[in-house]
Design an enzyme around this catalytic site. Sequence first.
Site, short mmCIF file in Angstrom:
data_model
loop_
_atom_site.label_atom_id
_atom_site.label_comp_id
_atom_site.label_asym_id
_atom_site.label_seq_id
_atom_site.Cartn_x
_atom_site.Cartn_y
_atom_site.Cartn_z
N LYS A 155 0.86 -1.19 0.00
CA LYS A 155 0.00 0.00 0.00
C LYS A 155 0.89 1.24 0.00
CE LYS A 155 -4.31 1.47 2.17
NZ LYS A 155 -5.10 1.70 0.96
N1 PMP Z 1 -7.63 -2.40 -3.17
C1 PMP Z 1 -7.06 -1.19 -3.09
C2 PMP Z 1 -6.30 -0.69 -4.25
C3 PMP Z 1 -7.17 -0.43 -1.91
O1 PMP Z 1 -6.62 0.78 -1.83
C4 PMP Z 1 -7.92 -0.95 -0.84
C5 PMP Z 1 -8.07 -0.14 0.43
N2 PMP Z 1 -7.00 -0.37 1.31
C6 PMP Z 1 -8.49 -2.23 -0.97
C7 PMP Z 1 -8.33 -2.92 -2.16
C8 PMP Z 1 -9.26 -2.84 0.15
O2 PMP Z 1 -8.38 -3.19 1.21
P1 PMP Z 1 -8.86 -3.22 2.71
O3 PMP Z 1 -10.01 -4.15 2.76
O4 PMP Z 1 -7.68 -3.75 3.46
O5 PMP Z 1 -9.22 -1.84 3.09
#
Ligand code: PMP
Length: 316
Positions: A155
């Site tokens: 991320k």
């Molecule tokens: N894909 C992307 C590109 C994201 O930015 C996010 C948000 N973090 C998610 C999927 C979903 O991840 P999470 O469930 O951990 O928030």
Amino acid sequence: MGFQKTEKIWMDGALVNWDDAKVHVLSHSLHYGSGVFEGIRCYETDRGPAIFRLREHVDRLFKSARVFDMKIGFQREEICQACADLIRTNGMRSGYIRPIAFFGYGMLGVNPGTNPVNLTIAAWPWGKYLGSGPIKVKVSRFIRIHPRTTVANAKVCGHYVNSILANMEAKEADYHEALLLDYNGYVAEGPGENFFIVKDGLVRTPPLGAILPGITRASIIQLATDLGYEVEEAPLTLQDVVSADEAFFTGTAAEVTAIQQMDEFVLGGGKIGPVTARIQQEFFDVVQGRNRRYDEWLWFVEAPRPKSDRAATPES
Ligand code: PMP
């Protein structure tokens, strides 16, 4: 997005007033996108505010930091505690928590080198990200970042250029959100959401590889499995989506959001489907503390921490 300001922001171990939480314009990560961050939700429960899967989010922050060999100067446990303390300090019942670790002010040049690493955590009240749904998505002309362009499953701030472009394109065309394909033409994910379909009772989602390993995604796979649904992680084509009975997004911000249309194709009769509704209900029961079977996923902000929790964890 207008912020609903809270009182304090945590900066490198100190609490500062919201309006004073500033950094230098020559911070490395501002120029090159070299920060790593998390988005975490805190929910109101009958046992006080509870942060959903806080440890998993902090673990992912450390995994993302490894991409740049970035040394975060705090232990995981300290960061978890800082998030919980911030919710308490700001008197919040629920909301969104945004930790970000970044290369700060020192020198410019692509290599982050010896720049200091800063860590800040902000928290503020935040309602539904994609409204109450169901929503319309537009298949983007931008593909999701190629796993060999960058470490795509981290991320990293810079990755969000791809998300911004896809989201802007969708919004301009009057859709709520984008859906990105991967470099092979399979469905990847949304700009900030993972993607699922339901077909004949089978729940399907793209495999890890070209997507962010969402913590909500993992939770939904587990919840759906525990509810008795079969869940398959396998490549999805656009044809699979068009012929699906139901489709939905998952994410910390998006929670579980039903999708009623992809481009011109109406999905699931244009309304939330029964499987999505069941999974969504289960998700809210869990995050809002009504289903105690998953209590280990919740960090109760007001509860005294057991001693074992306070033990320092070795950092990577
Ligand atoms: N894909 C992307 C590109 C994201 O930015 C996010 C948000 N973090 C998610 C999927 C979903 O991840 P999470 O469930 O951990 O928030």
